[in-house]
Design an enzyme around this catalytic site. Sequence first.
Site, PDB file in Angstrom:
ATOM      1  N   TYR A   1      38.574  70.341  -1.093  1.00 28.91           N
ATOM      2  CA  TYR A   1      37.572  69.822   0.098  1.00 28.91           C
ATOM      3  C   TYR A   1      36.348  70.270  -0.778  1.00 28.91           C
ATOM      4  O   TYR A   1      35.258  69.646  -0.892  1.00 28.91           O
ATOM      5  CB  TYR A   1      37.320  70.193   1.128  1.00 28.91           C
ATOM      6  CG  TYR A   1      36.824  69.763   1.607  1.00 28.91           C
ATOM      7  CD1 TYR A   1      35.947  68.919   2.852  1.00 28.91           C
ATOM      8  CD2 TYR A   1      35.845  71.006   2.058  1.00 28.91           C
ATOM      9  CE1 TYR A   1      35.224  68.579   3.229  1.00 28.91           C
ATOM     10  CE2 TYR A   1      35.113  71.252   2.856  1.00 28.91           C
ATOM     11  CZ  TYR A   1      34.283  69.599   3.766  1.00 28.91           C
ATOM     12  OH  TYR A   1      33.545  70.335   4.133  1.00 28.91           O
TER      13      TYR A   1
ATOM     14  N   SER B   1      27.876  71.652   2.511  1.00 29.49           N
ATOM     15  CA  SER B   1      28.247  71.962   3.391  1.00 29.49           C
ATOM     16  C   SER B   1      28.108  73.580   2.775  1.00 29.49           C
ATOM     17  O   SER B   1      27.624  74.354   1.266  1.00 29.49           O
ATOM     18  CB  SER B   1      29.972  72.490   3.714  1.00 29.49           C
ATOM     19  OG  SER B   1      30.664  73.457   3.497  1.00 29.49           O
TER      20      SER B   1
ATOM     21  N   LYS C   1      32.609  68.555  -2.092  1.00 30.53           N
ATOM     22  CA  LYS C   1      31.578  68.719  -1.985  1.00 30.53           C
ATOM     23  C   LYS C   1      29.941  69.284  -2.823  1.00 30.53           C
ATOM     24  O   LYS C   1      29.312  68.735  -3.356  1.00 30.53           O
ATOM     25  CB  LYS C   1      30.254  70.109  -0.571  1.00 30.53           C
ATOM     26  CG  LYS C   1      31.500  69.961   1.083  1.00 30.53           C
ATOM     27  CD  LYS C   1      31.009  68.780   1.156  1.00 30.53           C
ATOM     28  CE  LYS C   1      31.789  67.327   2.413  1.00 30.53           C
ATOM     29  NZ  LYS C   1      31.203  66.263   2.929  1.00 30.53           N
TER      30      LYS C   1
HETATM   31  C1  WQD Z   1      35.973  80.602  11.183  1.00 26.61           C
HETATM   32  C2  WQD Z   1      37.176  82.042  10.813  1.00 26.61           C
HETATM   33  C3  WQD Z   1      38.720  82.023  10.011  1.00 26.61           C
HETATM   34  C4  WQD Z   1      41.603  79.735  12.647  1.00 26.61           C
HETATM   35  C5  WQD Z   1      35.927  75.776   7.119  1.00 26.61           C
HETATM   36  C6  WQD Z   1      35.828  75.430   6.376  1.00 26.61           C
HETATM   37  C7  WQD Z   1      34.068  74.819   6.388  1.00 26.61           C
HETATM   38  C8  WQD Z   1      33.761  74.260   7.106  1.00 26.61           C
HETATM   39  C9  WQD Z   1      34.076  73.955   7.806  1.00 26.61           C
HETATM   40  C10 WQD Z   1      33.973  71.435   7.260  1.00 26.61           C
HETATM   41  C11 WQD Z   1      37.808  82.324   9.706  1.00 26.61           C
HETATM   42  C12 WQD Z   1      38.790  81.869  11.262  1.00 26.61           C
HETATM   43  C13 WQD Z   1      40.201  80.228  12.540  1.00 26.61           C
HETATM   44  C14 WQD Z   1      42.338  80.243  13.625  1.00 26.61           C
HETATM   45  C15 WQD Z   1      40.901  82.064  12.752  1.00 26.61           C
HETATM   46  N1  WQD Z   1      33.253  72.381   6.755  1.00 26.61           N
HETATM   47  N2  WQD Z   1      40.175  81.456  12.148  1.00 26.61           N
HETATM   48  N3  WQD Z   1      42.293  81.850  13.744  1.00 26.61           N
HETATM   49  O1  WQD Z   1      36.991  78.451   7.433  1.00 26.61           O
HETATM   50  O2  WQD Z   1      34.580  78.999   8.204  1.00 26.61           O
HETATM   51  O3  WQD Z   1      35.268  77.080   7.257  1.00 26.61           O
HETATM   52  O4  WQD Z   1      35.471  74.748   8.907  1.00 26.61           O
HETATM   53  O5  WQD Z   1      34.707  70.521   7.700  1.00 26.61           O
HETATM   54  O6  WQD Z   1      33.467  73.619   5.003  1.00 26.61           O
HETATM   55  O7  WQD Z   1      36.260  75.679   5.233  1.00 26.61           O
HETATM   56  O8  WQD Z   1      35.871  77.482   9.811  1.00 26.61           O
HETATM   57  O9  WQD Z   1      36.980  77.335  11.737  1.00 26.61           O
HETATM   58  O10 WQD Z   1      38.415  77.648  10.042  1.00 26.61           O
HETATM   59  O11 WQD Z   1      37.294  79.599  10.401  1.00 26.61           O
HETATM   60  O12 WQD Z   1      40.904  83.817  12.781  1.00 26.61           O
HETATM   61  O13 WQD Z   1      43.333  79.543  14.358  1.00 26.61           O
HETATM   62  O14 WQD Z   1      37.901  82.083  12.031  1.00 26.61           O
HETATM   63  O15 WQD Z   1      40.036  83.002   9.516  1.00 26.61           O
HETATM   64  O16 WQD Z   1      37.412  83.441   9.160  1.00 26.61           O
HETATM   65  P1  WQD Z   1      35.787  78.545   7.845  1.00 26.61           P
HETATM   66  P2  WQD Z   1      37.006  77.501  10.486  1.00 26.61           P
END
Ligand code: WQD
Length: 338
Positions: A150, A125, A154
């Site tokens: 998590y 990741s 990785k």
């Molecule tokens: C994306 C953006 C949030 C929800 C995570 C893991 C990573 C990977 C994928 C997994 C961020 C914003 C989110 C909401 C929002 N691996 N957001 N409102 O955090 O980039 O990555 O998932 O299996 O390792 O860390 O993805 O989709 O959670 O967030 O504003 O209700 O959307 O703050 O900027 P992230 P995400």
Amino acid sequence: MKNVLVTGGLGFIGSHTCVELINSGFHPIVLDNLSNSEMWIKDRIEKITNQTLTFYHGDCRDAQLLDTIFSEDQIDGIIHFAASKAVGESVAEPLKYYNNNLGGLTSILEASTKHKCSNLVFSSSCTVYGTPDSLPVDESAMIKNAESPYGTTKIVCERIIQDLSKADPSYKSILLRYFNPIGAHESSLIGELPVGVPSNLVPFITQAAAGLRDGLTVFGDDYNTKDGSCVRDFIHVTDLAKAHIKALAFLLNENEGTCEAVNIGTGHGNTVLELITAFEKVSAQKLNYTIGKRRNGDVEAVYADATKSKKLLGWEATISLEQALLDAWNWQKTLANN
Ligand code: WQD
């Protein structure tokens, strides 16, 4: 036909990869403990491909079961997806994450060396980069301390595979560093199945649009980005699945041992607000969203330098953000009708 052991093959990325493996003439052999997937996904993969899927219900940490699988068929390659992946849960239950993610990998590596099969494609990741020093981030960037257990799993899993490669220079592996996978299969037969309230952005958006959530919170609009919201590299899961086929083909063609980390992203960053606007456009749905506080542990901006994937594997993303959002929305609508 080459046999490929696909651990976690009924999960979000695993299921799409099984479809692409079959489309490319490989024979996937799925091992899945159904901890975060559903048995009916197997039927859906079979429906899309018109082929029967070889399936074992079990855990990667079960060495005896791995022995059975490796003795039953000659395994030519392994794609190891099976792992726990909820960032928040990993903070609350770190031991579950260390046990499952590290134990699962070491067990797979032991079986693979015992049965003289390398050709390992590992799900890593972009989380290994933490907050990158420069953007786009390439594979030579420093690996940072992770924000969550998590993320630590990785980083450590990559290290374990690299250490094995040093000990056994003939071992062949690719570490795929995924950016943010979104979307669903074009057939709308398979897609993401979040458990409970989704923490990832796109499943939350599609559930909000379907009326399953009251509204969406954008976690912060005071970042140093063009509109103040975070920047991510959103990649269609089908593009991502195809990267695994390219990685596997690369390993099968390689005569010498290798261990390469490769970014799998589009090379473009989009803000959270841009993604919301794009979703509203393609789905013709108005999203009820408010701006909230920053979420703990969020990185301001991260997107891939996608040069290496193209050069080494001959792979690049081809599906647009709009298509990915439309596919995610179509999948959500079929779920509502189930
Ligand atoms: C994306 C953006 C949030 C929800 C995570 C893991 C990573 C990977 C994928 C997994 C961020 C914003 C989110 C909401 C929002 N691996 N957001 N409102 O955090 O980039 O990555 O998932 O299996 O390792 O860390 O993805 O989709 O959670 O967030 O504003 O209700 O959307 O703050 O900027 P992230 P995400």
